[in-house]
Write a protein that holds these residues in place. Structure first.
Motif, mmCIF file in Angstrom:
data_model
loop_
_atom_site.group_PDB
_atom_site.id
_atom_site.type_symbol
_atom_site.label_atom_id
_atom_site.label_comp_id
_atom_site.label_asym_id
_atom_site.label_seq_id
_atom_site.Cartn_x
_atom_site.Cartn_y
_atom_site.Cartn_z
ATOM 1 N N LEU A 146 0.827 -1.205 0.000
ATOM 2 C CA LEU A 146 0.000 0.000 0.000
ATOM 3 C C LEU A 146 0.862 1.257 0.000
ATOM 4 C CD1 LEU A 146 -2.828 -1.123 2.450
ATOM 5 C CD2 LEU A 146 -3.129 -0.491 0.039
ATOM 6 N N PHE A 147 1.899 1.284 0.814
ATOM 7 C CA PHE A 147 2.796 2.435 0.803
ATOM 8 C C PHE A 147 3.551 2.533 -0.518
ATOM 9 C CE2 PHE A 147 2.199 2.467 5.405
ATOM 10 C CZ PHE A 147 2.189 3.827 5.673
ATOM 11 N N SER A 148 4.030 1.397 -1.029
ATOM 12 C CA SER A 148 4.819 1.404 -2.265
ATOM 13 C C SER A 148 3.981 1.757 -3.476
ATOM 14 C CB SER A 148 5.462 0.029 -2.477
ATOM 15 O OG SER A 148 6.313 -0.309 -1.405
ATOM 16 N N GLN A 149 2.677 1.561 -3.386
ATOM 17 C CA GLN A 149 1.798 1.875 -4.508
ATOM 18 C C GLN A 149 1.855 3.353 -4.858
ATOM 19 O OE1 GLN A 149 -2.248 0.421 -4.129
ATOM 20 N NE2 GLN A 149 -3.065 2.167 -5.271
ATOM 21 N N VAL A 150 2.007 4.201 -3.856
ATOM 22 C CA VAL A 150 1.959 5.642 -4.090
ATOM 23 C C VAL A 150 3.349 6.258 -4.106
ATOM 24 C CG1 VAL A 150 0.995 7.835 -3.272
ATOM 25 C CG2 VAL A 150 -0.355 5.726 -3.097
ATOM 26 N N GLU A 151 4.275 5.794 -3.244
ATOM 27 C CA GLU A 151 5.642 6.317 -3.245
ATOM 28 C C GLU A 151 6.618 5.153 -3.068
ATOM 29 O OE1 GLU A 151 8.855 7.740 -3.819
ATOM 30 O OE2 GLU A 151 8.865 7.062 -1.744
ATOM 31 N N PRO A 152 7.185 4.662 -4.139
ATOM 32 C CA PRO A 152 8.006 3.455 -4.063
ATOM 33 C C PRO A 152 9.452 3.672 -3.641
ATOM 34 C CG PRO A 152 7.707 4.114 -6.342
ATOM 35 C CD PRO A 152 6.854 5.039 -5.525
ATOM 36 N N GLY A 153 9.998 4.871 -3.809
ATOM 37 C CA GLY A 153 11.417 5.054 -3.551
ATOM 38 C C GLY A 153 11.819 4.795 -2.109
ATOM 39 N N HIS A 154 10.984 5.215 -1.161
ATOM 40 C CA HIS A 154 11.309 5.026 0.253
ATOM 41 C C HIS A 154 11.332 3.561 0.631
ATOM 42 C CE1 HIS A 154 7.069 4.048 0.835
ATOM 43 N NE2 HIS A 154 7.373 3.672 2.063
ATOM 44 N N ALA A 155 10.719 2.707 -0.197
ATOM 45 C CA ALA A 155 10.609 1.286 0.127
ATOM 46 C C ALA A 155 11.954 0.571 0.094
ATOM 47 C CB ALA A 155 9.631 0.598 -0.834
ATOM 48 N N ASP A 345 10.562 -8.500 -1.871
ATOM 49 C CA ASP A 345 10.052 -7.134 -1.878
ATOM 50 C C ASP A 345 10.087 -6.507 -3.266
ATOM 51 O OD1 ASP A 345 9.518 -7.395 0.757
ATOM 52 O OD2 ASP A 345 11.046 -5.997 1.474
ATOM 53 N N CYS A 346 10.970 -6.976 -4.134
ATOM 54 C CA CYS A 346 10.901 -6.553 -5.538
ATOM 55 C C CYS A 346 9.591 -7.003 -6.161
ATOM 56 C CB CYS A 346 12.078 -7.121 -6.325
ATOM 57 S SG CYS A 346 13.672 -6.389 -5.955
ATOM 58 N N ILE A 347 9.174 -8.224 -5.840
ATOM 59 C CA ILE A 347 7.877 -8.714 -6.322
ATOM 60 C C ILE A 347 6.761 -7.828 -5.780
ATOM 61 C CG2 ILE A 347 6.258 -10.654 -6.259
ATOM 62 C CD1 ILE A 347 8.717 -12.500 -5.905
ATOM 63 N N LEU A 348 6.814 -7.544 -4.484
ATOM 64 C CA LEU A 348 5.777 -6.723 -3.868
ATOM 65 C C LEU A 348 5.760 -5.320 -4.472
ATOM 66 C CD1 LEU A 348 6.297 -7.633 -0.085
ATOM 67 C CD2 LEU A 348 4.850 -8.783 -1.768
ATOM 68 N N GLY A 349 6.950 -4.749 -4.705
ATOM 69 C CA GLY A 349 7.013 -3.403 -5.265
ATOM 70 C C GLY A 349 6.483 -3.334 -6.683
ATOM 71 N N SER A 350 6.852 -4.307 -7.523
ATOM 72 C CA SER A 350 6.331 -4.338 -8.893
ATOM 73 C C SER A 350 4.825 -4.518 -8.895
ATOM 74 C CB SER A 350 6.994 -5.471 -9.680
ATOM 75 O OG SER A 350 8.355 -5.192 -9.916
ATOM 76 N N GLN A 461 9.343 1.300 -12.541
ATOM 77 C CA GLN A 461 9.197 -0.158 -12.607
ATOM 78 C C GLN A 461 10.473 -0.910 -13.005
ATOM 79 O OE1 GLN A 461 6.964 -1.273 -10.822
ATOM 80 N NE2 GLN A 461 5.150 -1.883 -11.975
ATOM 81 N N PRO A 462 11.316 -0.412 -13.906
ATOM 82 C CA PRO A 462 12.493 -1.222 -14.273
ATOM 83 C C PRO A 462 13.453 -1.498 -13.128
ATOM 84 C CG PRO A 462 12.082 0.452 -15.949
ATOM 85 C CD PRO A 462 11.176 0.761 -14.795
ATOM 86 N N VAL A 463 13.476 -0.648 -12.099
ATOM 87 C CA VAL A 463 14.457 -0.862 -11.029
ATOM 88 C C VAL A 463 14.208 -2.179 -10.316
ATOM 89 C CG1 VAL A 463 13.245 0.314 -9.135
ATOM 90 C CG2 VAL A 463 15.737 0.294 -9.196
ATOM 91 N N MET A 464 12.953 -2.598 -10.240
ATOM 92 C CA MET A 464 12.652 -3.850 -9.555
ATOM 93 C C MET A 464 13.208 -5.052 -10.309
ATOM 94 S SD MET A 464 11.112 -2.818 -6.890
ATOM 95 C CE MET A 464 10.286 -1.341 -6.338
ATOM 96 N N ALA A 465 13.241 -4.945 -11.629
ATOM 97 C CA ALA A 465 13.796 -6.034 -12.424
ATOM 98 C C ALA A 465 15.319 -6.081 -12.337
ATOM 99 C CB ALA A 465 13.355 -5.898 -13.882
ATOM 100 N N VAL A 466 15.942 -4.931 -12.108
ATOM 101 C CA VAL A 466 17.407 -4.859 -12.051
ATOM 102 C C VAL A 466 17.928 -5.182 -10.655
ATOM 103 C CG1 VAL A 466 19.381 -3.291 -12.274
ATOM 104 C CG2 VAL A 466 17.526 -3.201 -13.944
ATOM 105 N N TRP A 467 17.231 -4.668 -9.640
ATOM 106 C CA TRP A 467 17.698 -4.802 -8.264
ATOM 107 C C TRP A 467 17.658 -6.258 -7.814
ATOM 108 C CZ3 TRP A 467 14.849 -3.376 -3.179
ATOM 109 C CH2 TRP A 467 15.780 -3.213 -2.141
#
Length: 596
Positions: A146-155, A345-350, A461-467
């Protein structure tokens, strides 16, 4: 944070708006018509049916009251404004103070601090550890999403602070000091002696410019803090176990350069460095016991495509104090559980990004008219929205299923999540950027502007695939697991078998995958180089098929029947399309559009 509770006014549209005319003057051109209402002051949890149902399935004891509170918080106009500000006014590196002293501090906009404080106080990093038991990881995942849905960077720092817990447990003395602070539901951004803080955050520094994912090529090295250097430990208080670590016997001085160090503002880091025994893991605090700054030279912040609110950096260690964590030469094993958790958490963030994308697109098309009808009533648009929702549904159910698998300590749960996490990370994170683009296109020109959140999401979105392992690294990891841990393949296939007998397309795909996995097992255990080369060359095909069947089996087991049947037809059937919206017969478009 104060929330506005006023209702949102719906903007209605006529199919042929007429310009207003002022007597004796020109037409009024700035009356806004046929635009969607602002999507704010909503409860994001209440609007996400898939997430609610998945929480009910995998975390039935979760606090609905808290999830709705978070949903209203992140859906508020104030939180959305903070999300924009934290990205527009990104972190700034201050290497020196005004007198020329080296400080290596990262300065953030106040909006960033408000967001991460709200997130940490909601337990997005700690709930799974402070309230263990069935459903703990799934409820924590829902809050994090829920938090990552609106602001993902802090995650990013939130995720690493969550994921560091299993690694810290490798050293009881270090764990005794750090774990209560890591799991505290609070936020303290001060860069001070960690003994003075009730809550801390963690980062990690693994990769180097010459090695990247090949961490065994690292050149950063550590030397034991010998008698000649003991004065440093004594002067700083580092030799005392009660102020932040084990005895002086575990102290080392680290020298080297890390190409990527995530969240350099954190209180401490897990760092990989070479010992004579091989790559080892060290706990490196920013501030030493007693208050002296540990040598931690931030060379620059990375200028990234997206993820702008989060500070990523290059750092140099020059006689930097670190505590050995785990056994010498076993650093990869020590840090691997942290990597596994951050992959989750990459899965959750994407997945959270997919929800934001389809929610914004669905909102827009319900308020916008074109060619004589509201967009949501146009058959082509309905197919696109349905397909975007189908992808987000599959990701949501898969994310919470795998999160729930982390609740179990038995071998079967471990064997399953070993492959399932990697496979889902590969596929869901790769689907994210294209999903964001298609949703952006639903908004037309508005979607391509920075005034709306989907341009930012598209870059994010691409950062989750790279990280934590790009696509090829994940595929190689899956192939390695098949060879070294055949029980994981057995557990994975065993779960897929639960979906058999209900859909012919699923059954055919399962039989084909089972045969391919058998061939893969023979290749990785046979040792023939040509067989391995062929296997690696087709590795992405294999992992993609594993991912689609995994998602289908999860939906068949737990999701509404119309969602499962639609996914099997659209992703496993012979008429599966390439682009979003190219749906075959058998997809319940009306149900999916309504769920969006």
């Amino acid at each position: 944070m104060t929330l506005h509770t006023s209702s949102t006014t719906t903007h209605t549209s006529s199919t042929a708006p007429q310009p207003a005319i002022i007597a004796g003057g020109p037409a009024v051109t700035h009356e806004v018509r046929n635009q969607s209402a602002p999507r704010r002051d909503v409860d994001e949890y209440a609007l996400d049916r898939a997430l609610q149902e998945a929480v009910g399935r995998y975390a039935p004891g979760a606090s609905a009251e808290e999830l709705h509170r978070i949903g209203r918080l992140v859906g508020s106009a104030e939180f959305q404004r903070d999300a924009r500000l934290a990205n527009v006014h990104g972190p700034v590196l201050n290497t020196h103070d005004q007198w020329g002293n080296r400080v290596d501090e990262v300065e953030f906009h106040p909006a960033y601090h408000r967001i991460i404080a709200d997130s940490l106080q909601a337990g997005t990093h700690s709930l799974a550890w402070t309230r263990p038991g069935p459903g703990a990881n799934a409820e924590r995942a829902a809050r994090f999403m829920l938090f990552s849905q609106v602001e993902p960077g802090h995650a990013c720092p939130v995720s690493m602070t969550h994921a560091v817990v299993p690694s810290l447990q490798a050293d009881p003395a270090l764990a005794e000091f750090w774990l209560p602070k890591v799991t505290a539901a609070d936020y303290d951004p001060r860069l001070v002696d960690p003994a003075e803080k009730s809550a801390v955050t963690f980062g990690m520094a693994m990769t180097e410019k010459q090695g990247g994912s090949d961490v065994r090529a690292n050149t950063t090295y550590a030397v034991p803090l010998d008698g000649a250097s003991a004065g440093l430990a004594e002067a700083s208080g580092a030799s005392t176990s009660g102020s932040g670590g084990a005895s002086a016997g575990g102290l080392h001085l680290i020298t080297g350069h890390k190409w990527f160090c995530s969240a350099p503002q954190s209180d401490a880091f897990l760092v990989l460095a070479q010992l004579p025994e091989g790559v080892s893991c060290f706990l490196v605090p920013r501030v030493l016991p007693g208050g002296e700054r540990n040598p931690f030279r931030i060379q620059r912040l990375k200028d990234k495509l997206g993820n702008r609110s989060n500070a990523s950096s290059e750092v140099e260690f020059a006689g930097t104090v670190g505590w050995l964590l785990g056994e010498p030469g076993r650093g990869v094993r020590t840090i691997i559980e942290m990597v596994s958790r951050t992959r989750l958490d990459c899965i959750l963030g994407s997945t959270a990004g997919m929800r934001q994308s389809v929610a914004e697109a669905a909102w827009h098309v319900r308020h916008r008219a074109a060619f004589g009808a509201t967009l949501v009533d146009q058959p082509l648009m309905r197919s696109v929205i349905a397909d975007l929702q189908l992808e987000a549904e599959a990701a949501t159910w898969t994310a919470l299923h795998i999160a729930a698998a982390h609740d179990g300590d038995d071998d079967d749960a471990g064997d399953f999540r070993r492959l399932a996490t990697a496979v889902a990370k590969y596929w869901i994170c790769k689907r994210g950027p294209e999903h964001a683009y298609e949703a952006l296109e639903c908004l037309g020109g508005n979607g391509y502007t920075e005034a709306f959140p989907l341009a930012r999401r598209y870059r994010e979105q691409p950062v989750m695939a790279v990280w934590e392992g790009s696509g090829n690294v994940i595929v190689l990891d899956v192939l390695r697991a098949l060879g070294r841990e055949p029980r994981s393949a057995k557990a994975f296939l065993g779960f897929l078998e639960t979906g058999l007998g209900r859909y012919a397309d699923f059954d055919r795909a399962y039989e084909a995958l089972a045969a391919s996995l058998q061939e893969a097992l023979q290749a990785v255990t046979g040792g023939d180089r040509q067989d391995m080369a062929r296997l690696q060359g087709g590795g992405r095909v294999l992992v993609e098929r594993m991912a689609l069947l995994l998602q289908a089996a999860i939906l068949i087991e737990s999701a509404p029947a119309e969602v499962a049947a639609s996914f099997v037809a659209a992703r496993l059937g012979p008429e599966r399309g390439r682009e979003y919206g190219a749906l075959p017969a058998g997809v319940d478009i009306d149900a999916l559009v309504e769920r969006a």
